[in-house]
Design a protein around this motif. Structure first.
Motif, PDB file in Angstrom:
ATOM      1  N   GLU A   1       0.831  -1.189   0.000  1.00  0.00           N
ATOM      2  CA  GLU A   1       0.000   0.000   0.000  1.00  0.00           C
ATOM      3  C   GLU A   1       0.874   1.250   0.000  1.00  0.00           C
ATOM      4  O   GLU A   1       2.027   1.223   0.436  1.00  0.00           O
ATOM      5  CB  GLU A   1      -0.914  -0.014   1.234  1.00  0.00           C
TER       6      GLU A   1
ATOM      7  N   GLU B   1       2.383   4.599   1.257  1.00  0.00           N
ATOM      8  CA  GLU B   1       2.681   5.026   2.608  1.00  0.00           C
ATOM      9  C   GLU B   1       3.291   6.422   2.625  1.00  0.00           C
ATOM     10  O   GLU B   1       3.941   6.858   1.674  1.00  0.00           O
ATOM     11  CB  GLU B   1       3.655   4.049   3.286  1.00  0.00           C
ATOM     12  N   PHE B   2       3.056   7.090   3.730  1.00  0.00           N
ATOM     13  CA  PHE B   2       3.602   8.426   3.956  1.00  0.00           C
ATOM     14  C   PHE B   2       5.106   8.346   4.187  1.00  0.00           C
ATOM     15  O   PHE B   2       5.589   7.476   4.916  1.00  0.00           O
ATOM     16  CB  PHE B   2       2.906   9.023   5.176  1.00  0.00           C
TER      17      PHE B   2
ATOM     18  N   GLN C   1       8.129   9.739   8.387  1.00  0.00           N
ATOM     19  CA  GLN C   1       7.901   8.360   8.812  1.00  0.00           C
ATOM     20  C   GLN C   1       9.162   7.898   9.544  1.00  0.00           C
ATOM     21  O   GLN C   1      10.281   8.292   9.186  1.00  0.00           O
ATOM     22  CB  GLN C   1       7.677   7.486   7.563  1.00  0.00           C
TER      23      GLN C   1
ATOM     24  N   SER D   1      -0.169  15.763   6.982  1.00  0.00           N
ATOM     25  CA  SER D   1      -0.728  14.557   7.592  1.00  0.00           C
ATOM     26  C   SER D   1      -0.195  13.298   6.915  1.00  0.00           C
ATOM     27  O   SER D   1       0.086  13.299   5.717  1.00  0.00           O
ATOM     28  CB  SER D   1      -2.243  14.598   7.455  1.00  0.00           C
ATOM     29  N   PRO D   2      -0.075  12.206   7.659  1.00  0.00           N
ATOM     30  CA  PRO D   2       0.334  10.935   7.049  1.00  0.00           C
ATOM     31  C   PRO D   2      -0.818  10.197   6.358  1.00  0.00           C
ATOM     32  O   PRO D   2      -0.617   9.120   5.801  1.00  0.00           O
ATOM     33  CB  PRO D   2       0.852  10.133   8.236  1.00  0.00           C
ATOM     34  N   HIS D   3      -2.014  10.749   6.370  1.00  0.00           N
ATOM     35  CA  HIS D   3      -3.186  10.073   5.826  1.00  0.00           C
ATOM     36  C   HIS D   3      -3.471  10.549   4.409  1.00  0.00           C
ATOM     37  O   HIS D   3      -3.843  11.700   4.185  1.00  0.00           O
ATOM     38  CB  HIS D   3      -4.399  10.325   6.715  1.00  0.00           C
ATOM     39  N   GLU D   4      -3.333   9.658   3.446  1.00  0.00           N
ATOM     40  CA  GLU D   4      -3.415  10.077   2.051  1.00  0.00           C
ATOM     41  C   GLU D   4      -4.775  10.596   1.650  1.00  0.00           C
ATOM     42  O   GLU D   4      -4.875  11.427   0.741  1.00  0.00           O
ATOM     43  CB  GLU D   4      -3.001   8.930   1.132  1.00  0.00           C
ATOM     44  N   LEU D   5      -5.820  10.178   2.328  1.00  0.00           N
ATOM     45  CA  LEU D   5      -7.164  10.641   1.955  1.00  0.00           C
ATOM     46  C   LEU D   5      -7.357  12.123   2.235  1.00  0.00           C
ATOM     47  O   LEU D   5      -8.311  12.734   1.746  1.00  0.00           O
ATOM     48  CB  LEU D   5      -8.227   9.823   2.688  1.00  0.00           C
ATOM     49  N   GLU D   6      -6.480  12.708   3.015  1.00  0.00           N
ATOM     50  CA  GLU D   6      -6.597  14.134   3.337  1.00  0.00           C
ATOM     51  C   GLU D   6      -5.967  15.020   2.270  1.00  0.00           C
ATOM     52  O   GLU D   6      -6.017  16.236   2.381  1.00  0.00           O
ATOM     53  CB  GLU D   6      -5.964  14.401   4.706  1.00  0.00           C
TER      54      GLU D   6
END
Length: 126
Positions: free
Chosen positions: A46, A48-49, A63, A107-112
């Motif tokens: 997947e 990743e940040f 990370q 943010s580490p969250h790709e959906l953002e």
């Protein structure tokens, strides 16, 4: 609208360094309100940040696996974000993507993230 274009990928040997560049083109917005991050996706894994930077104050975060080896920075005048990668390892092999979000921190969250580049391949041989 924001357009992101990555460059600088390639094939290197373990222990080498590489610098990726994300060129940011925006219309009608100040980049000071943006956060820009680098993500990567290795084969069969997947995305990743990797690390990111708040354009306004330059605060960067990473990370854990790249801390001390990778550095994210930005050039306000050139509207570019860089990912300096040192001491590369074969496990760093991936397609690296630049992403941007309006407001908020890196943010580490790709959906953002609303904006993405096309990616650039980094291959590290052992």
């Amino acid at each position: 609208q924001v357009q992101l274009v990555e460059s600088g990928g390639g094939l290197v040997q373990a222990g080498d360094s590489l610098r990726l560049t994300c060129s940011c083109t925006e219309s009608g917005r100040s980049l000071a309100n943006f956060a820009v991050a680098w993500f990567r996706q290795a084969p069969r894994k997947e995305r990743e940040f990797v690390g990111g930077i708040d354009w306004g104050d330059g605060t960067a975060n990473y990370q854990d696996s790249v801390k001390g080896r990778f550095t994210v920075s930005r050039d306000n005048a050139k509207k570019m974000v860089y990912l300096q990668m040192n001491s590369l390892k074969p496990e760093d092999t991936a397609v690296y993507y630049c992403a941007a979000r309006v407001l908020g921190s890196a943010s580490p969250h790709e959906l953002e993230y609303s904006y993405w580049g096309q990616g650039t391949q980094v291959t590290v041989s052992s």
